[in-house]
Write an enzyme that holds these catalytic residues in place. Sequence first.
Site, PDB file in Angstrom:
ATOM      1  CB  SER A  24      -0.554   0.028   1.288  1.00 53.71           C
ATOM      2  OG  SER A  24      -2.145  -1.051   1.021  1.00 53.71           O
ATOM      3  N   GLY A  70      -5.125  -4.463  -8.984  1.00 54.36           N
ATOM      4  CA  GLY A  70      -6.060  -3.095  -8.558  1.00 54.36           C
ATOM      5  C   GLY A  70      -6.402  -1.854  -8.175  1.00 54.36           C
ATOM      6  CB  SER A 146      -9.664   3.532   0.632  1.00 49.01           C
ATOM      7  OG  SER A 146      -8.964   2.314   1.084  1.00 49.01           O
ATOM      8  CD  GLN A 147      -7.621  -0.766  -3.823  1.00 54.58           C
ATOM      9  OE1 GLN A 147      -7.243  -0.666  -5.061  1.00 54.58           O
ATOM     10  NE2 GLN A 147      -6.664  -1.359  -3.564  1.00 54.58           N
ATOM     11  CG  ASP A 294      -6.800  -6.149   1.934  1.00 54.90           C
ATOM     12  OD1 ASP A 294      -7.785  -6.589   1.543  1.00 54.90           O
ATOM     13  OD2 ASP A 294      -5.902  -4.993   1.883  1.00 54.90           O
ATOM     14  CE  LYS A 321     -10.180  -5.455  -1.265  1.00 51.73           C
ATOM     15  NZ  LYS A 321      -9.649  -4.057  -1.164  1.00 51.73           N
ATOM     16  NE  ARG A 368      -4.711  -9.275   1.015  1.00 43.47           N
ATOM     17  CZ  ARG A 368      -3.289  -8.516   1.191  1.00 43.47           C
ATOM     18  NH1 ARG A 368      -2.521  -9.826   2.252  1.00 43.47           N
ATOM     19  NH2 ARG A 368      -3.090  -7.109   0.998  1.00 43.47           N
TER      20      ARG A 368
END
Length: 409
Positions: A24, A70, A146-147, A294, A321, A368
């Site tokens: 991030s 992404g 939030s991205q 996440d 996701k 993940r």
Amino acid sequence: MDITILKSTIDNDQKSIAVTGSKSESNRLLLLKALYPGISIENLSNSDDSVLMQNALESKDEVIDIHHAGTAMRFLTAYFSIQENREVILTGSSRMKERPIQILVDALRQLGADINYLDKEGFPPLRISGKKLTNSKVILKANVSSQYISALLLIASKLDYGLELILDGKITSVPYIKMTLSLLNEIGIETEFKDNQITVQAQTSNLKPQTLTVESDWSSVSYFYSVVALSEVGTKLSLSSYKKDSLQGDSILSEVYKTFGVETNFEASTITLHKSTNANQKLSIHLDLSNAPDIAQTIAVTAFGLGIACDLTGLHTLKIKETDRLVALKTELEKFGADISITDTSLHLKSSKVIKSNISVATYNDHRMAMAFAPLALTTSIHIQNADVVSKSYPQFWEDFKAIGFNLK
């Protein structure tokens, strides 16, 4: 590549692992470095996503393919929209073409961006014709990824009049927004976040040359929290490089895992995880993870492995996701015997004392899924399909797992 993890135990000797830099933070800083070349970055993430981001920013090609990344798709959509006199086609994997981007495109169009869909309305691939954006105000629903918000904030200082961003409603993933603003402040850009309004000032002069160090990734350390939680009392594991006052939302792990009997000790840039007590199996854990979605997969698997019931809410972003993570979690945990239900925004797991053996876990092209289920090998032998998918965020994951005592083949 598939991996079988035989039922394992962690070595008694305390182990130490250096985790790659935060994906991030790295991707935000890579974009800022492209805008302000005087920035240097240390401890950059070696994840596929960050490599793809870096390559895309340096590429002169017309077609930019970011595969499954992404974050890169969102950030680069904003970045290329302000690259005057340059036209690119931004595309990705088949799954990326199913992940919505209309909210961000509409926001950029409010600023004056020239972006068109090449296939399905609201989804990649995109044709972006870079130009000077003359508007400075955007109104956006507050509960979006939030991205989308960070993508706008990262380019804001390059707009002639900066950016005034109004968020309508309850804001989700606040820590990731604050991370973006903190990094902007760190390089010398003025921002303000008050109530539901974010302001970023235009940066008309060059920034001074500076070096920023990326903190190691808290999402990645979640799997080691799970390992320690599922191990014997007394197990210890040290990891670097981490800060007590982290910008990363997933740093709530140090509080969350106290419930599972894991204590976190901060010393210099290292954290030591210590299994101090066994978790009470009569517990029922209730967590709102809207600010740290996440780590939902890791927590759900830990709770199942310990036979503890859990209710996780605030998970609405998991459906868009790499896969629909809520459906994937339900499907794979049920293979092990879990009693689990989901909604579009939550997961509900009942306590269970039975864990089935030799289950093959599908990973759905989702890094993940592979890493969250791996610690279950402390309770039973398992198989991980497409195990090399971990390279998306943590390429050396399996080497580190083997180093602490897991028996892989």
